[in-house]
Design a protein around this motif. Structure first.
Motif, short mmCIF file in Angstrom:
data_model
loop_
_atom_site.label_atom_id
_atom_site.label_comp_id
_atom_site.label_asym_id
_atom_site.label_seq_id
_atom_site.Cartn_x
_atom_site.Cartn_y
_atom_site.Cartn_z
N MET A 115 35.81 30.81 45.64
CA MET A 115 34.54 30.48 46.24
C MET A 115 33.70 31.74 46.36
SD MET A 115 35.09 29.87 50.30
CE MET A 115 36.83 29.73 50.53
N HIS A 116 32.40 31.62 46.20
CA HIS A 116 31.51 32.77 46.27
C HIS A 116 31.36 33.20 47.73
CE1 HIS A 116 29.58 34.81 43.09
NE2 HIS A 116 28.45 34.95 43.75
N SER A 117 31.32 34.51 47.96
CA SER A 117 31.26 35.03 49.32
C SER A 117 29.91 35.69 49.58
CB SER A 117 32.37 36.07 49.53
OG SER A 117 32.25 36.66 50.79
N GLU A 118 29.27 35.34 50.68
CA GLU A 118 28.00 35.94 51.06
C GLU A 118 28.13 36.88 52.25
OE1 GLU A 118 25.13 35.93 49.40
OE2 GLU A 118 26.21 34.79 47.88
N SER B 266 29.17 40.23 54.43
CA SER B 266 29.21 41.66 54.16
C SER B 266 30.60 42.18 54.48
CB SER B 266 28.18 42.40 55.01
OG SER B 266 26.88 42.01 54.64
N LEU B 267 31.12 43.01 53.58
CA LEU B 267 32.44 43.61 53.77
C LEU B 267 32.33 45.12 53.80
CD1 LEU B 267 34.48 41.53 51.17
CD2 LEU B 267 34.51 41.24 53.65
N MET B 268 33.09 45.75 54.69
CA MET B 268 33.20 47.20 54.69
C MET B 268 34.46 47.55 53.92
SD MET B 268 33.47 49.98 57.73
CE MET B 268 31.72 49.84 58.05
N LEU B 269 34.30 48.36 52.88
CA LEU B 269 35.44 48.83 52.11
C LEU B 269 35.90 50.16 52.69
CD1 LEU B 269 34.16 48.15 48.47
CD2 LEU B 269 35.40 46.62 50.00
N GLY C 135 27.97 38.79 46.19
CA GLY C 135 28.13 39.18 44.80
C GLY C 135 29.56 39.10 44.29
N GLY C 136 30.51 38.89 45.15
CA GLY C 136 31.90 38.80 44.75
C GLY C 136 32.45 37.41 45.01
N THR C 137 33.73 37.27 44.73
CA THR C 137 34.41 36.00 44.94
C THR C 137 35.56 36.21 45.90
OG1 THR C 137 33.85 35.36 42.69
CG2 THR C 137 35.55 34.08 43.78
N SER C 138 35.68 35.34 46.87
CA SER C 138 36.74 35.43 47.87
C SER C 138 37.77 34.33 47.61
CB SER C 138 36.14 35.27 49.27
OG SER C 138 37.12 35.42 50.24
N LEU D 168 35.41 41.86 43.24
CA LEU D 168 34.07 42.36 42.99
C LEU D 168 34.12 43.23 41.74
CD1 LEU D 168 31.10 42.71 43.99
CD2 LEU D 168 31.90 44.74 45.22
N GLU D 169 33.40 42.84 40.71
CA GLU D 169 33.33 43.61 39.46
C GLU D 169 34.73 43.94 38.92
OE1 GLU D 169 30.83 46.96 40.23
OE2 GLU D 169 29.13 45.70 40.76
N ASN D 170 35.57 42.94 38.81
CA ASN D 170 36.93 43.08 38.25
C ASN D 170 37.87 43.95 39.06
OD1 ASN D 170 36.39 41.33 36.10
ND2 ASN D 170 35.44 42.98 34.93
N ILE D 171 37.54 44.21 40.31
CA ILE D 171 38.44 44.93 41.21
C ILE D 171 38.77 43.99 42.37
CG2 ILE D 171 38.75 46.92 42.73
CD1 ILE D 171 36.73 48.41 40.98
N MET D 172 40.05 43.93 42.73
CA MET D 172 40.50 43.07 43.82
C MET D 172 40.75 43.91 45.08
SD MET D 172 40.80 40.05 42.28
CE MET D 172 42.06 38.92 42.66
N TYR D 173 40.29 43.42 46.22
CA TYR D 173 40.49 44.07 47.51
C TYR D 173 41.20 43.09 48.45
CZ TYR D 173 36.73 47.00 45.67
OH TYR D 173 35.96 47.81 44.88
N LEU D 174 42.11 43.61 49.25
CA LEU D 174 42.71 42.80 50.30
C LEU D 174 41.79 42.86 51.50
CD1 LEU D 174 46.45 43.86 50.01
CD2 LEU D 174 45.36 41.81 49.09
N VAL D 175 41.41 41.70 52.02
CA VAL D 175 40.54 41.63 53.19
C VAL D 175 41.45 41.43 54.41
CG1 VAL D 175 38.66 40.40 54.33
CG2 VAL D 175 38.66 40.65 51.83
N LEU D 176 41.36 42.37 55.35
CA LEU D 176 42.17 42.29 56.55
C LEU D 176 41.50 41.39 57.56
CD1 LEU D 176 43.24 46.02 56.94
CD2 LEU D 176 44.22 44.23 55.51
#
Length: 135
Positions: A1-4, A6-9, A100-103, A124-132
């Motif tokens: 699903m598309h995510s709107e 804001s995330l802090m990396l 802009g990314g997918t969650s 986001l842009e072919n990079i995966m992040y773990l969301v805490l």
């Protein structure tokens, strides 16, 4: 699903994680002298946050087993867990991204006690992040 949202990396021991900006109470850069060692309980450190002593989780220790050196300046993300502020000690705030990314939901079949803090996976842009998850 598309995510709107804001995330802090941020980084911890070379790994990049994310947290929803709405889950943050404060981002603080503090002197290591302001953090005290906690002798009891599951948390290693304590910090005076706006007149209230809060527990601090050393994410480096949690992720890699290596503790963060308590010298110089430290970066903390303060979040609310079970109606109590808790500090997350990190290495560095990287950037804030909006949408802009997918969650993706973190797969329950992979869930363990050790990774229970992972809320989702953000691509986001072919990079995966773990969301805490703060809660």
């Amino acid at each position: 699903m598309h995510s709107e949202s804001s995330l802090m990396l941020f980084s911890v021991k070379g790994f990049v994680f994310a947290i929803e900006v709405g889950d943050l109470l404060e981002v603080a850069e503090i002197s290591a002298e302001k953090v005290s060692i906690c002798e009891e309980g599951p948390f290693s450190y304590k910090y005076d946050f706006r007149g209230t002593e809060i527990s601090v989780v050393d994410l480096a220790r949690r992720i890699s087993g290596a503790t963060t050196s308590l010298t110089g300046l430290l970066q903390l993300l303060v979040v609310e867990i079970d109606s109590h502020p808790v500090g997350l000690m990190i290495d560095k705030v990287l950037e804030v991204v909006k949408g802009g990314g997918t969650s993706y939901r973190f797969p329950e079949m992979l869930r363990t006690e050790e990774n229970s803090y992972i809320k989702s996976i953000y691509r986001l842009e072919n990079i995966m992040y773990l969301v805490l998850g703060a809660a």
